[in-house]
Design an enzyme around this catalytic site. Sequence first.
Site, PDB file in Angstrom:
ATOM      1  N   ALA A   1      -9.184   5.540   4.258  1.00  0.00           N
ATOM      2  CA  ALA A   1      -8.993   6.734   5.113  1.00  0.00           C
ATOM      3  C   ALA A   1     -10.252   7.578   5.228  1.00  0.00           C
ATOM      4  CB  ALA A   1      -7.853   7.614   4.614  1.00  0.00           C
TER       5      ALA A   1
ATOM      6  N   LYS B   1       0.869  -1.169   0.000  1.00  0.00           N
ATOM      7  CA  LYS B   1       0.000   0.000   0.000  1.00  0.00           C
ATOM      8  C   LYS B   1       0.907   1.219   0.000  1.00  0.00           C
ATOM      9  CE  LYS B   1      -2.949   2.837   2.637  1.00  0.00           C
ATOM     10  NZ  LYS B   1      -3.313   3.209   3.992  1.00  0.00           N
TER      11      LYS B   1
END
Lengths: 326, 256
Positions: B183, B95
């Site tokens: 997020a 990631k």
Amino acid sequence: MVNVSIVGAGVVGLCVASELLTRNVKVNIYDKKTKAGPHACSWWAGGMLAPFCESESAEEEVCRFGQEAAAWWAKRTNVINKGSLVVASSRDGADFNRFKRLTSNHELVSGKAVASLEPDLSDRFARALFFENEAHIDPRIALRDLTNRLNQAGVKISTAEPPKDSTKHIDCRGLAARDILHDLRGVKGEMLVIRTNDVSFQRPIRLLHPRLPLYIVPRGNGVFMLGATTIESEDSENVSVRSMLELLSAAYALNPSFGEAEILEIGVDLRPAFKDNLPKIRRIDDVIYANGLYRHGYLLAPAVAKQVADLLLDDTAGDFVDENYH
Amino acid sequence: MVTFYGTELESRLMLGTSQYPSPAILERAFKASNASVATVSLRREGREGAGQPFWDIIQQLGVRVLPNTAGCHSVKEAITTAHMAREVFDTTWIKLEVIGNTDTLQPDIFGLVEAAQLLTDEGFNVFPYCTEDLVAADKLLGAGCEVLMPWGAPIGSGMGLNNEYGLRALRSRFPDVPMVIDAGIGLPSHASRAMELGFDAVLLNTAVAKAGDPVKMANAMSQAVTAGLLSSQAEPIEPRDMASPSTPVIGQAFLS
């Protein structure tokens, strides 16, 4: 009378010795050094006796047993009962509200009250949480006082190998005990000691931040302990620039006068911890192991010491006794 | 069926591993979340394998590990961290975070595209943490990314989906690219909404780790993601301005 050997003269070993002494048990202590010093991770601690603040992230036991600490220490060293103060910058209001929600025994105070509690924080924080029933000690003085009391009572701290005879053994070696306690891990902490006469605080101040809770503990004579990082790493030697930046900028945010403070010490060590970050007392092959106090050495060592003594003398298992370990 | 670099995931929830009160609570939260992927950071913990005891705990969770480059502010840092991650976790998944601003932790799109290109050239499977920007998405796909991870809102803010229009546009512009909302999720309803919009998975950390009861919140997030996924597959009704009675009123004794 039972004769007991304690291995390890950090905060846990000394507290167990001190507790056993009050129960008329003869103890001997064995360590690499005869005095507490930088080799013990308790040397680097903050010394906050803040059970209520800790419940923000710790299990309920930490708060419950931590409340016994101040009275226990008061019989052995100087305890400063002035509470603790928690503040956050206005942009971190969400963290302040969260902390308030997750902790108890605090009072929400206004900026004016902050100024009267800590004049050197005045005009910087519009509100704070005051934990009136918390306390703090100076860890190095506490270790010295415990050692002196033990010495006066005839307890020796010896660098010799502990005897392999029939005495009872209590192992309080911290992370070094992982040769037996395989599920122990080290959690890195970094701290600083600084000095300035421009700022004075009466009590520990915590500055909340979304990622790093930081605290500053007054040690008297213009000396402050600034801590501490909590990193899942077993690097016990290197202090990172980023950690120092974060700790120092927290001090600077509390009062810019810290900008001119001298840096006296930079410390780094590993806290011994089990998976649930709670202390454990285990009996393995006739040895009692007391370990895993994580960030709560001074807060929980008294309760751990009492439970070790109860287990040893009365075969009673307190909450930290871990009988199911295999 | 959606696959992420050829891997089909049983659950559409990915969970971060930082900021939990203890590793024991992290384990229980994972169990309750039924998450299929654990993200883990290395930048700060990494020096010479010093983070190994904690990484062992992550590997024992029994889920797929997606190491991240959280905390990296430059291409060089991100690449170094990716190399370390490949070694530690024996995976080509990464990631990719290249942070451009410390206040908002928003991605540096230029650095991100550059790092993504370098890493895909080396055989990494890059999951780029990006914004909803269509052009950036296009460039990332051009750099070899086969998955996109647009933010809902700034990391740790808990604000949910800040720009739903932008996210919808991104989803419809690249309908076949697996996308994970990464997020900004604060509530289960945010996670549900992301799935309702047709995103393929949700990645979150703070919302669970910093909840008063992380384990319960993990369970809530798991159910929310499932609910959102089912909803997106169930062809929901269109909203309309006027009431549409679900039972006929004509023929009743009294009309009001």
